[in-house]
Design a protein around this motif. Structure first.
Motif, mmCIF file in Angstrom:
data_model
loop_
_atom_site.group_PDB
_atom_site.id
_atom_site.type_symbol
_atom_site.label_atom_id
_atom_site.label_comp_id
_atom_site.label_asym_id
_atom_site.label_seq_id
_atom_site.Cartn_x
_atom_site.Cartn_y
_atom_site.Cartn_z
ATOM 1 N N GLY A 436 0.817 -1.210 0.000
ATOM 2 C CA GLY A 436 0.000 0.000 0.000
ATOM 3 C C GLY A 436 0.853 1.264 0.000
ATOM 4 N N LYS A 437 0.190 2.400 0.047
ATOM 5 C CA LYS A 437 0.901 3.684 0.009
ATOM 6 C C LYS A 437 1.742 3.898 1.261
ATOM 7 C CE LYS A 437 -2.459 6.065 -2.942
ATOM 8 N NZ LYS A 437 -3.425 7.192 -3.049
ATOM 9 N N ASN A 438 1.280 3.372 2.375
ATOM 10 C CA ASN A 438 2.010 3.523 3.642
ATOM 11 C C ASN A 438 2.262 2.148 4.248
ATOM 12 O OD1 ASN A 438 1.918 6.522 3.787
ATOM 13 N ND2 ASN A 438 -0.293 6.153 3.908
ATOM 14 N N PRO A 439 3.276 1.443 3.761
ATOM 15 C CA PRO A 439 3.537 0.074 4.245
ATOM 16 C C PRO A 439 3.773 0.033 5.754
ATOM 17 C CG PRO A 439 4.856 0.574 2.310
ATOM 18 C CD PRO A 439 4.242 1.878 2.751
ATOM 19 N N LEU A 440 3.189 -0.978 6.388
ATOM 20 C CA LEU A 440 3.315 -1.137 7.832
ATOM 21 C C LEU A 440 4.138 -2.370 8.206
ATOM 22 C CD1 LEU A 440 -0.390 -0.277 8.769
ATOM 23 C CD2 LEU A 440 1.615 1.191 9.031
ATOM 24 N N LEU A 441 4.373 -3.241 7.237
ATOM 25 C CA LEU A 441 5.179 -4.448 7.438
ATOM 26 C C LEU A 441 6.145 -4.611 6.271
ATOM 27 C CD1 LEU A 441 2.598 -7.213 8.492
ATOM 28 C CD2 LEU A 441 4.458 -6.344 9.918
ATOM 29 N N SER A 442 7.284 -5.215 6.538
ATOM 30 C CA SER A 442 8.159 -5.608 5.436
ATOM 31 C C SER A 442 7.566 -6.839 4.757
ATOM 32 C CB SER A 442 9.560 -5.923 5.952
ATOM 33 O OG SER A 442 9.546 -7.103 6.745
ATOM 34 N N LEU A 443 7.964 -7.063 3.532
ATOM 35 C CA LEU A 443 7.472 -8.233 2.794
ATOM 36 C C LEU A 443 7.791 -9.520 3.535
ATOM 37 C CD1 LEU A 443 6.279 -9.591 0.270
ATOM 38 C CD2 LEU A 443 8.528 -9.353 -0.823
ATOM 39 N N GLU A 444 9.004 -9.626 4.063
ATOM 40 C CA GLU A 444 9.394 -10.866 4.742
ATOM 41 C C GLU A 444 8.614 -11.082 6.033
ATOM 42 O OE1 GLU A 444 12.906 -7.918 5.433
ATOM 43 O OE2 GLU A 444 11.442 -8.392 3.851
ATOM 44 N N GLU A 445 8.269 -9.982 6.747
ATOM 45 C CA GLU A 445 7.469 -10.114 7.964
ATOM 46 C C GLU A 445 6.061 -10.600 7.647
ATOM 47 O OE1 GLU A 445 9.100 -6.665 10.999
ATOM 48 O OE2 GLU A 445 7.959 -6.041 9.238
ATOM 49 N N ALA A 446 5.480 -10.053 6.589
ATOM 50 C CA ALA A 446 4.112 -10.431 6.214
ATOM 51 C C ALA A 446 4.042 -11.881 5.757
ATOM 52 C CB ALA A 446 3.609 -9.501 5.109
ATOM 53 N N ILE A 447 4.997 -12.286 4.932
ATOM 54 C CA ILE A 447 5.008 -13.673 4.454
ATOM 55 C C ILE A 447 5.220 -14.639 5.612
ATOM 56 C CG2 ILE A 447 6.253 -15.353 3.026
ATOM 57 C CD1 ILE A 447 4.499 -13.470 1.398
ATOM 58 N N TYR A 448 6.057 -14.275 6.568
ATOM 59 C CA TYR A 448 6.276 -15.111 7.755
ATOM 60 C C TYR A 448 4.974 -15.353 8.501
ATOM 61 C CZ TYR A 448 7.776 -16.278 12.532
ATOM 62 O OH TYR A 448 7.917 -16.864 13.767
ATOM 63 N N LYS A 449 4.134 -14.324 8.635
ATOM 64 C CA LYS A 449 2.853 -14.461 9.329
ATOM 65 C C LYS A 449 1.922 -15.448 8.628
ATOM 66 C CE LYS A 449 2.323 -9.961 11.637
ATOM 67 N NZ LYS A 449 1.806 -10.473 12.928
ATOM 68 N N MET A 450 2.101 -15.639 7.331
ATOM 69 C CA MET A 450 1.206 -16.493 6.546
ATOM 70 C C MET A 450 1.795 -17.859 6.245
ATOM 71 S SD MET A 450 -0.493 -13.776 3.861
ATOM 72 C CE MET A 450 0.984 -13.539 2.894
#
Length: 528
Positions: A436-450
């Motif tokens: 999004g326009k204002n990212p709140l997580l890094s890509l690696e953090e988000a993928i880790y959650k999933m």
């Protein structure tokens, strides 16, 4: 290296561990990842140019409800299309595989409605049936405490006697031995709501001995939120097993301010040594039964008894008045689906709109509709804060769960009005918090959650990460075009940007189209 089945070239690999992404080739042979290297020139049946694309582990839906829908639509279209390769079923106290006792009688009508035969009695036979139907995705399951209770003692609001409790413990232990990953409860639904804390502790101790988890849809997610969290922690602590709080939320505007107290309670407990995690979907609206607004004692004896009670003038008047008094809390509630043909015109409308068109008060409309539909009315509640949702999802202990069953695009399980989480949960999470326009997580953090985090929670030793010899559950997607399209107005639209999905090394989604392959398996607890 011997010839392989698939080679991905120059993909941006996010391996699911939380480590930074890297560009690499990746080879798949059979059901496993055969190699990860900067350059792989091994002959392959298919070479995929993946430069500019992200390759991640398949997404793990920590809280799903596909359950018996595997027997109706094993392709699980709405899940595969958003990159889900493994789902945890059996949530909210419901698991369909204990087809015995009072639960069998209760469940027969739904089975008949879908043309399903009663071909199972336990998890072993149910998993064999699903396997024979060749599902597209993998699945694990919890054992529903509500199902155990319903099978043993119907919808009775009382403490189980010693024989009933012994029977429930025996069936739970057997299901754990047959591969279940833990116990779930749905404490706002009947008959689960009739279970006292000690009963749940007793059952959870069986699961603890088998190294399982306890997942709970708590007694309250709003007015009595903190008390419900304390009860959940008590069950986990006394039974000595990990706690997974299902779809954690602060429901109802007057409860939004409890978010600080909620995190204070959770984080203090974690510091004391309690093993607590939770799951959540990235939407500020929930989907559940309309009858959850009625007092639980009405349902002593089951739904039909509740309908009979509400035919009595005094009780009817009492609960119409009760609902009218709180009407503003759910006037925007959207009717999603109901079984009766005579009320189909209300689907997709809000309760306020329905009441106006029917020239009734909201309370009168709700009571009439519930009685006509024998309490089988599903609705979408708009009752949450997006700011609180963000705080819950961004917390390190949070994982992603759709809280949805898999749906077909045009088959028996298709419904025109569903919660958009059914088709959009995982792409929406990435789009909102990473791209999004204002990212709140890094890509690696988000993928880790999933991926890596739920795999670790579930004890999966060879899934959830991209590593050599791990199962090739993989998702290839374009970060520039990834987008959830499902909305509350058009809830059945597939997401865009997902190019390919592999389950156990087989392609189940290719260029956004299903292949009708059926490589999914039942993953027994303790196996990967």
């Amino acid at each position: 290296m011997n010839p392989v089945d698939i080679v991905f070239k120059s993909a941006l690999i996010v391996d699911g561990s939380g480590k930074r992404p890297f560009v690499s080739d990746l080879a798949v042979s059979g059901s496993r990842i055969a190699a990860i290297a900067p350059k792989i020139d091994t002959p392959a049946k298919r070479v995929i140019q993946a430069k500019g694309w992200i390759l991640s582990p398949g997404f793990i839906d920590m809280h799903g409800h596909t359950d018996h829908y595997f027997c109706i639509d094993p392709q699980s279209s709405s899940k595969i299309s958003q990159g889900v390769t493994t789902e945890v079923c059996g949530n909210c106290g419901y698991s369909p595989f204990l087809l015995t006792g009072h639960f069998k009688k209760h469940f027969q009508n739904e089975l008949k409605a879908y043309g399903l035969k009663e071909d199972w009695k336990n998890l072993a036979s149910f998993s064999q049936l699903v396997t024979s139907l060749k599902p597209a995705m993998n699945w694990m399951t919890l054992v529903g405490s509500g199902t155990l209770r319903l099978a043993a003692m119907n919808h009775e609001n009382r403490t189980p006697n010693s024989d009933e409790l012994k029977w429930m413990k025996h069936k739970l232990e057997k299901a754990m031995d047959e591969g279940a990953v833990g116990l779930s409860s749905g404490l706002i639904y009947t008959p689960g709501c009739f279970a006292k804390t000690d009963e749940l502790v007793t059952l959870a101790k069986i699961v603890s001995k088998k190294n399982g988890i306890y997942a709970t849809h708590m007694r309250s997610e709003g007015d009595h939120l903190l008390e419900s969290v304390r009860e959940s922690i008590r069950i986990s602590r006394q039974a000595k097993l990990p706690l997974e709080i299902s779809h954690l939320k602060t429901a109802g505007e007057k409860n939004w301010g409890k978010i600080d107290s909620l995190f204070e309670l959770l984080e203090k407990s974690i510091l004391k040594g309690d093993d607590i995690t939770w799951d959540r979907y990235p939407y500020a609206a929930s989907f559940t039964s309309l009858d959850t607004y009625l007092p639980k004692h009405l349902f002593n004896g089951g739904d039909l008894q509740a309908v009979i009670k509400l035919q009595k003038p005094a009780l009817r008047k009492k609960y119409i008045q009760f609902l009218d008094n709180i009407g503003s809390r759910f006037s925007l509630t959207l009717i999603a689906n109901l079984p009766g043909k005579s009320n189909q015109q209300w689907i997709g409308r809000t309760l306020a709109e329905c009441a106006l068109l029917s020239k009734k008060s909201i309370g009168t409309f709700v009571i009439d509709l519930l009685c006509e539909e024998k309490m089988q009315v599903n609705v979408i509640f708009f009752s949450m804060s997006e700011e609180n949702m963000d705080r819950i999802l961004l917390h390190p202990k949070s994982m992603i769960g759709s809280d949805a069953s898999a749906r077909s695009r045009n088959g028996k399980t298709f419904l025109p009005v569903v919660h958009p989480r059914t088709y959009g949960t995982f792409p929406k999470f990435l789009k909102r918090y990473v791209f999004g326009k204002n990212p709140l997580l890094s890509l690696e953090e988000a993928i880790y959650k999933m991926t890596g985090f739920p795999a670790q929670r579930l004890g999966l030793k060879k899934r959830g990460l991209i590593d050599k010899n791990f199962y090739a559950d993989l998702v290839l997607f374009n970060p520039k075009t990834l987008k959830d399209r499902a909305s509350f107005q058009k809830p059945t639209l597939d997401s865009t940007g997902i190019k390919m999905v592999l389950v156990n090394g087989k392609i189940v989604l290719d260029e956004g189209k299903e292949t009708n392959a059926g490589p999914g398996i039942f993953i027994r607890h303790g196996e990967s």
